[in-house]
Design a protein around this motif. Structure first.
Motif, PDB file in Angstrom:
ATOM      1  N   UNK A   1       1.707  -9.731  13.060  1.00 15.46           N
ATOM      2  CA  UNK A   1       1.457 -10.516  11.878  1.00 15.46           C
ATOM      3  C   UNK A   1       2.150  -9.855  10.685  1.00 15.46           C
ATOM      4  N   UNK A   2       2.838 -10.665   9.916  1.00 20.46           N
ATOM      5  CA  UNK A   2       3.548 -10.155   8.748  1.00 20.46           C
ATOM      6  C   UNK A   2       2.576 -10.029   7.582  1.00 20.46           C
ATOM      7  N   UNK A   3       2.596  -8.851   6.984  1.00 22.08           N
ATOM      8  CA  UNK A   3       1.749  -8.599   5.825  1.00 22.08           C
ATOM      9  C   UNK A   3       2.335  -9.329   4.620  1.00 22.08           C
ATOM     10  N   UNK A   4       1.478  -9.796   3.711  1.00 19.97           N
ATOM     11  CA  UNK A   4       2.021 -10.405   2.491  1.00 19.97           C
ATOM     12  C   UNK A   4       2.709  -9.328   1.656  1.00 19.97           C
ATOM     13  N   UNK A   5       3.740  -9.740   0.934  1.00 20.82           N
ATOM     14  CA  UNK A   5       4.457  -8.770   0.105  1.00 20.82           C
ATOM     15  C   UNK A   5       3.592  -8.355  -1.070  1.00 20.82           C
ATOM     16  N   UNK A   6       3.660  -7.070  -1.371  1.00 23.01           N
ATOM     17  CA  UNK A   6       2.953  -6.569  -2.532  1.00 23.01           C
ATOM     18  C   UNK A   6       3.960  -5.896  -3.448  1.00 23.01           C
ATOM     19  N   UNK A   7       3.582  -5.753  -4.691  1.00 22.62           N
ATOM     20  CA  UNK A   7       4.429  -5.095  -5.678  1.00 22.62           C
ATOM     21  C   UNK A   7       3.844  -3.707  -5.915  1.00 22.62           C
ATOM     22  N   UNK A   8       4.681  -2.691  -5.758  1.00 24.79           N
ATOM     23  CA  UNK A   8       4.232  -1.313  -5.904  1.00 24.79           C
ATOM     24  C   UNK A   8       5.172  -0.609  -6.872  1.00 24.79           C
ATOM     25  N   UNK A   9       4.601   0.091  -7.820  1.00 27.41           N
ATOM     26  CA  UNK A   9       5.404   0.894  -8.750  1.00 27.41           C
ATOM     27  C   UNK A   9       5.383   2.337  -8.268  1.00 27.41           C
ATOM     28  N   UNK A  10       6.578   2.926  -8.169  1.00 23.45           N
ATOM     29  CA  UNK A  10       6.714   4.315  -7.736  1.00 23.45           C
ATOM     30  C   UNK A  10       7.623   5.045  -8.712  1.00 23.45           C
ATOM     31  N   UNK A  11       7.554   6.371  -8.683  1.00 24.13           N
ATOM     32  CA  UNK A  11       8.426   7.209  -9.508  1.00 24.13           C
ATOM     33  C   UNK A  11       9.240   8.108  -8.598  1.00 24.13           C
ATOM     34  N   UNK A  12      10.555   8.079  -8.834  1.00 25.94           N
ATOM     35  CA  UNK A  12      11.469   8.962  -8.121  1.00 25.94           C
ATOM     36  C   UNK A  12      12.361   9.599  -9.175  1.00 25.94           C
ATOM     37  N   UNK A  13      12.330  10.915  -9.235  1.00 23.98           N
ATOM     38  CA  UNK A  13      13.114  11.675 -10.205  1.00 23.98           C
ATOM     39  C   UNK A  13      12.850  11.210 -11.644  1.00 23.98           C
ATOM     40  N   UNK A  14      11.583  10.912 -11.924  1.00 24.66           N
ATOM     41  CA  UNK A  14      11.193  10.533 -13.268  1.00 24.66           C
ATOM     42  C   UNK A  14      11.477   9.090 -13.630  1.00 24.66           C
ATOM     43  N   UNK A  15      12.133   8.361 -12.761  1.00 25.56           N
ATOM     44  CA  UNK A  15      12.439   6.943 -13.002  1.00 25.56           C
ATOM     45  C   UNK A  15      11.417   6.089 -12.275  1.00 25.56           C
ATOM     46  N   UNK A  16      10.949   5.035 -12.945  1.00 28.17           N
ATOM     47  CA  UNK A  16       9.982   4.132 -12.314  1.00 28.17           C
ATOM     48  C   UNK A  16      10.731   2.993 -11.636  1.00 28.17           C
ATOM     49  N   UNK A  17      10.307   2.687 -10.421  1.00 22.67           N
ATOM     50  CA  UNK A  17      10.872   1.588  -9.651  1.00 22.67           C
ATOM     51  C   UNK A  17       9.751   0.651  -9.243  1.00 22.67           C
ATOM     52  N   UNK A  18       9.997  -0.636  -9.359  1.00 22.71           N
ATOM     53  CA  UNK A  18       9.053  -1.641  -8.908  1.00 22.71           C
ATOM     54  C   UNK A  18       9.589  -2.204  -7.600  1.00 22.71           C
ATOM     55  N   UNK A  19       8.813  -2.020  -6.541  1.00 21.95           N
ATOM     56  CA  UNK A  19       9.247  -2.433  -5.208  1.00 21.95           C
ATOM     57  C   UNK A  19       8.394  -3.574  -4.686  1.00 21.95           C
ATOM     58  N   UNK A  20       9.052  -4.549  -4.086  1.00 20.43           N
ATOM     59  CA  UNK A  20       8.340  -5.608  -3.358  1.00 20.43           C
ATOM     60  C   UNK A  20       8.457  -5.263  -1.886  1.00 20.43           C
ATOM     61  N   UNK A  21       7.310  -5.140  -1.226  1.00 18.26           N
ATOM     62  CA  UNK A  21       7.334  -4.662   0.150  1.00 18.26           C
ATOM     63  C   UNK A  21       6.210  -5.276   0.970  1.00 18.26           C
ATOM     64  N   UNK A  22       6.438  -5.348   2.272  1.00 20.01           N
ATOM     65  CA  UNK A  22       5.396  -5.785   3.198  1.00 20.01           C
ATOM     66  C   UNK A  22       4.532  -4.607   3.635  1.00 20.01           C
ATOM     67  N   UNK A  23       4.986  -3.388   3.368  1.00 22.57           N
ATOM     68  CA  UNK A  23       4.213  -2.192   3.713  1.00 22.57           C
ATOM     69  C   UNK A  23       3.048  -2.045   2.740  1.00 22.57           C
ATOM     70  N   UNK A  24       2.076  -1.260   3.144  1.00 31.29           N
ATOM     71  CA  UNK A  24       0.919  -1.044   2.263  1.00 31.29           C
ATOM     72  C   UNK A  24       1.355  -0.238   1.040  1.00 31.29           C
ATOM     73  N   UNK A  25       0.663  -0.390  -0.075  1.00 25.11           N
ATOM     74  CA  UNK A  25       0.987   0.406  -1.257  1.00 25.11           C
ATOM     75  C   UNK A  25       0.918   1.909  -0.975  1.00 25.11           C
ATOM     76  N   UNK A  26      -0.062   2.333  -0.174  1.00 31.82           N
ATOM     77  CA  UNK A  26      -0.195   3.755   0.150  1.00 31.82           C
ATOM     78  C   UNK A  26       1.039   4.256   0.898  1.00 31.82           C
ATOM     79  N   UNK A  27       1.469   3.480   1.882  1.00 31.49           N
ATOM     80  CA  UNK A  27       2.649   3.856   2.659  1.00 31.49           C
ATOM     81  C   UNK A  27       3.878   3.915   1.755  1.00 31.49           C
ATOM     82  N   UNK A  28       4.038   2.923   0.913  1.00 24.64           N
ATOM     83  CA  UNK A  28       5.191   2.860   0.015  1.00 24.64           C
ATOM     84  C   UNK A  28       5.206   4.057  -0.926  1.00 24.64           C
TER      85      UNK A  28
END
Length: 103
Positions: free
Chosen positions: A1-28
């Motif tokens: 079953x495909x998970x619904x896409x969620x929007x997750x904000x992450x920081x890499x090298x001080x830059x914020x990225x907004x990701x749309x992903x089917x993975x869980x926010x914790x995993x992302x």
């Protein structure tokens, strides 16, 4: 079953990225933390390396890890298939997964 896409904000090298992903926010977040940690480790070994070059080296390192793990899994899968093939004749006919009357 495909998970619904969620929007997750992450920081890499001080830059914020907004990701749309089917993975869980914790995993992302864990993935982003691993990428950030890998880039920072590479940068810590050189005081003059540019961040984008460190990101490319991190991508190479992470891809190498992925390929090595895939190769290890392929080896284990082949070993398990061989083991199943070796054990099958030792099982009672009803447990071999054979059709009734098959030899």
């Amino acid at each position: 079953m495909i998970e619904p896409k969620s929007v997750v904000k992450v920081r890499i090298m001080g830059e914020e990225y907004t990701l749309r992903t089917e993975a869980s926010p914790e995993h992302t977040r864990l993935v982003a933390e691993h990428v950030d940690r890998t880039i920072r480790t590479i940068l810590s070994g050189s005081s003059t390396m540019e961040t984008h070059k460190a990101a490319i080296l991190a991508a190479l390192q992470l891809t190498d890890e992925l390929f090595r793990e895939r190769s290890a899994i392929d080896g284990l899968t082949a070993d398990l298939r061989q083991l199943a093939s070796d054990i099958r004749p030792l099982l009672p006919p009803a447990k071999r997964g054979e059709e009734p009357g098959a030899a």
